[in-house]
Design a protein around this motif. Structure first.
Motif, PDB file in Angstrom:
ATOM      1  N   ASP A  78      71.328  -4.984  20.317  1.00 28.01           N
ATOM      2  CA  ASP A  78      71.250  -4.996  21.774  1.00 28.01           C
ATOM      3  C   ASP A  78      71.227  -6.458  22.207  1.00 28.01           C
ATOM      4  O   ASP A  78      70.413  -7.234  21.694  1.00 28.01           O
ATOM      5  CB  ASP A  78      69.969  -4.309  22.260  1.00 28.01           C
ATOM      6  CG  ASP A  78      70.045  -2.815  22.165  1.00 28.01           C
ATOM      7  OD1 ASP A  78      71.138  -2.264  22.388  1.00 28.01           O
ATOM      8  OD2 ASP A  78      69.011  -2.196  21.856  1.00 28.01           O
ATOM      9  N   CYS A  79      72.106  -6.818  23.113  1.00 26.22           N
ATOM     10  CA  CYS A  79      72.143  -8.182  23.615  1.00 26.22           C
ATOM     11  C   CYS A  79      71.867  -8.168  25.109  1.00 26.22           C
ATOM     12  O   CYS A  79      72.416  -7.346  25.844  1.00 26.22           O
ATOM     13  CB  CYS A  79      73.496  -8.826  23.325  1.00 26.22           C
ATOM     14  SG  CYS A  79      73.774  -9.076  21.550  1.00 26.22           S
ATOM     15  N   VAL A  80      70.996  -9.053  25.536  1.00 24.20           N
ATOM     16  CA  VAL A  80      70.677  -9.223  26.954  1.00 24.20           C
ATOM     17  C   VAL A  80      71.671 -10.246  27.479  1.00 24.20           C
ATOM     18  O   VAL A  80      71.669 -11.395  27.048  1.00 24.20           O
ATOM     19  CB  VAL A  80      69.228  -9.703  27.149  1.00 24.20           C
ATOM     20  CG1 VAL A  80      68.921  -9.852  28.629  1.00 24.20           C
ATOM     21  CG2 VAL A  80      68.247  -8.758  26.468  1.00 24.20           C
ATOM     22  N   ARG A  81      72.523  -9.815  28.406  1.00 24.91           N
ATOM     23  CA  ARG A  81      73.649 -10.640  28.834  1.00 24.91           C
ATOM     24  C   ARG A  81      73.414 -11.268  30.194  1.00 24.91           C
ATOM     25  O   ARG A  81      72.939 -10.615  31.110  1.00 24.91           O
ATOM     26  CB  ARG A  81      74.919  -9.794  28.842  1.00 24.91           C
ATOM     27  CG  ARG A  81      75.279  -9.334  27.441  1.00 24.91           C
ATOM     28  CD  ARG A  81      76.363  -8.302  27.360  1.00 24.91           C
ATOM     29  NE  ARG A  81      77.348  -8.364  28.420  1.00 24.91           N
ATOM     30  CZ  ARG A  81      77.959  -7.292  28.888  1.00 24.91           C
ATOM     31  NH1 ARG A  81      77.688  -6.093  28.431  1.00 24.91           N
ATOM     32  NH2 ARG A  81      78.851  -7.414  29.841  1.00 24.91           N
ATOM     33  N   ASP A  82      73.785 -12.536  30.294  1.00 24.98           N
ATOM     34  CA  ASP A  82      73.720 -13.269  31.554  1.00 24.98           C
ATOM     35  C   ASP A  82      75.080 -13.146  32.232  1.00 24.98           C
ATOM     36  O   ASP A  82      76.090 -13.642  31.726  1.00 24.98           O
ATOM     37  CB  ASP A  82      73.384 -14.733  31.294  1.00 24.98           C
ATOM     38  CG  ASP A  82      73.108 -15.526  32.553  1.00 24.98           C
ATOM     39  OD1 ASP A  82      73.675 -15.195  33.621  1.00 24.98           O
ATOM     40  OD2 ASP A  82      72.330 -16.494  32.472  1.00 24.98           O
ATOM     41  N   LEU A 117      63.455 -11.091  29.561  1.00 26.29           N
ATOM     42  CA  LEU A 117      63.823  -9.792  28.997  1.00 26.29           C
ATOM     43  C   LEU A 117      63.877  -9.860  27.472  1.00 26.29           C
ATOM     44  O   LEU A 117      63.460  -8.917  26.785  1.00 26.29           O
ATOM     45  CB  LEU A 117      65.147  -9.315  29.575  1.00 26.29           C
ATOM     46  CG  LEU A 117      65.106  -8.956  31.060  1.00 26.29           C
ATOM     47  CD1 LEU A 117      66.526  -8.832  31.625  1.00 26.29           C
ATOM     48  CD2 LEU A 117      64.307  -7.686  31.301  1.00 26.29           C
ATOM     49  N   ALA A 118      64.366 -10.970  26.943  1.00 22.14           N
ATOM     50  CA  ALA A 118      64.351 -11.156  25.483  1.00 22.14           C
ATOM     51  C   ALA A 118      62.912 -11.227  24.975  1.00 22.14           C
ATOM     52  O   ALA A 118      62.585 -10.635  23.944  1.00 22.14           O
ATOM     53  CB  ALA A 118      65.129 -12.414  25.103  1.00 22.14           C
ATOM     54  N   MET A 119      62.050 -11.930  25.698  1.00 21.33           N
ATOM     55  CA  MET A 119      60.639 -12.001  25.294  1.00 21.33           C
ATOM     56  C   MET A 119      59.987 -10.633  25.307  1.00 21.33           C
ATOM     57  O   MET A 119      59.106 -10.349  24.503  1.00 21.33           O
ATOM     58  CB  MET A 119      59.845 -12.946  26.217  1.00 21.33           C
ATOM     59  CG  MET A 119      59.995 -14.384  25.844  1.00 21.33           C
ATOM     60  SD  MET A 119      58.783 -15.471  26.643  1.00 21.33           S
ATOM     61  CE  MET A 119      58.821 -14.974  28.331  1.00 21.33           C
ATOM     62  N   ASP A 120      60.440  -9.763  26.215  1.00 25.28           N
ATOM     63  CA  ASP A 120      59.903  -8.404  26.304  1.00 25.28           C
ATOM     64  C   ASP A 120      60.458  -7.483  25.217  1.00 25.28           C
ATOM     65  O   ASP A 120      60.124  -6.300  25.187  1.00 25.28           O
ATOM     66  CB  ASP A 120      60.189  -7.805  27.683  1.00 25.28           C
ATOM     67  CG  ASP A 120      59.343  -8.438  28.773  1.00 25.28           C
ATOM     68  OD1 ASP A 120      58.321  -9.091  28.458  1.00 25.28           O
ATOM     69  OD2 ASP A 120      59.711  -8.291  29.956  1.00 25.28           O
ATOM     70  N   GLY A 121      61.331  -8.013  24.359  1.00 24.50           N
ATOM     71  CA  GLY A 121      61.827  -7.232  23.230  1.00 24.50           C
ATOM     72  C   GLY A 121      63.038  -6.380  23.510  1.00 24.50           C
ATOM     73  O   GLY A 121      63.344  -5.466  22.747  1.00 24.50           O
ATOM     74  N   LEU A 122      63.792  -6.680  24.590  1.00 27.06           N
ATOM     75  CA  LEU A 122      64.935  -5.852  24.945  1.00 27.06           C
ATOM     76  C   LEU A 122      66.224  -6.238  24.223  1.00 27.06           C
ATOM     77  O   LEU A 122      67.233  -5.556  24.373  1.00 27.06           O
ATOM     78  CB  LEU A 122      65.156  -5.879  26.456  1.00 27.06           C
ATOM     79  CG  LEU A 122      64.017  -5.227  27.248  1.00 27.06           C
ATOM     80  CD1 LEU A 122      64.243  -5.401  28.730  1.00 27.06           C
ATOM     81  CD2 LEU A 122      63.899  -3.765  26.892  1.00 27.06           C
TER      82      LEU A 122
END
Length: 184
Positions: A71-75, A112-117
């Motif tokens: 899962d990648c959190v995208r900007d 969001l990355a820090m939240d583990g997403l």
């Protein structure tokens, strides 16, 4: 400069400097618009980060190609999204990533990355304090292929006011990039 006032517009979209009467924009990118004047203020490399919890749960990528199974959190501000740029074996490659969360703010992507997403690609300057504190881990160092910098961008169509030049000089001094004195 006590008589100079600042109005900050903290949008992440690319503003039209002339149309919107903006004296200077600060951009983290590679300039592509030749109708603008960009002064490099400091390097702003991009980095991959994820929370230790996400990595414990999903595994750690060992190469950029592994990102396709994460899962990648995208900007959404990245012009290259959803294909992230990497250098592998001396050549440039783009890895198409997916994930259930996208945002238009590098700070939100980091959070969001820090939240583990998921794994996030973000300017290192946004994530470095969290990496040092152990809330994020930096992944695959040296592989992201985006030579970004912080730029002060102005329009060629308008004479640069003294107050604007002073502001840009001040930013250059604060960020400490010795090559910041040149316009390109």
């Amino acid at each position: 400069y006590p008589r100079v006032t600042l109005e900050l517009d903290l949008t992440h979209r690319m503003v039209d400097l002339v149309e919107e009467r903006v004296d200077v924009a600060i951009r983290l990118t590679k300039p592509v618009d030749s109708s603008l004047v960009a002064r490099r203020l400091a390097p702003a490399p991009l980095t991959l980060v994820a929370s230790p919890g996400y990595l414990d749960r999903a595994g750690r990528p060992t190469c950029p190609a592994d990102l396709v199974s994460h899962d990648c959190v995208r900007d959404t501000n990245f012009r290259f999204d959803p294909s992230w740029p990497f250098r592998v074996d001396g050549r440039s490659v783009h890895i198409k990533v997916t994930g259930s969360v996208r945002a238009n703010s590098p700070l939100m992507v980091r959070d969001l990355a820090m939240d583990g997403l998921g794994i996030a690609l973000t300017p290192r300057i946004v994530a470095i304090a969290e990496v040092r504190a152990g809330r994020l881990e930096e992944l695959l160092p040296g592989t992201v292929d985006a030579g970004w910098s912080v730029y002060a961008v102005t329009s060629q169509r308008r004479l640069l006011a003294g107050r604007t030049r002073a502001f840009i000089d001040h930013l250059s001094g604060c960020l400490g990039d010795p090559s910041g004195a040149q316009y390109s």
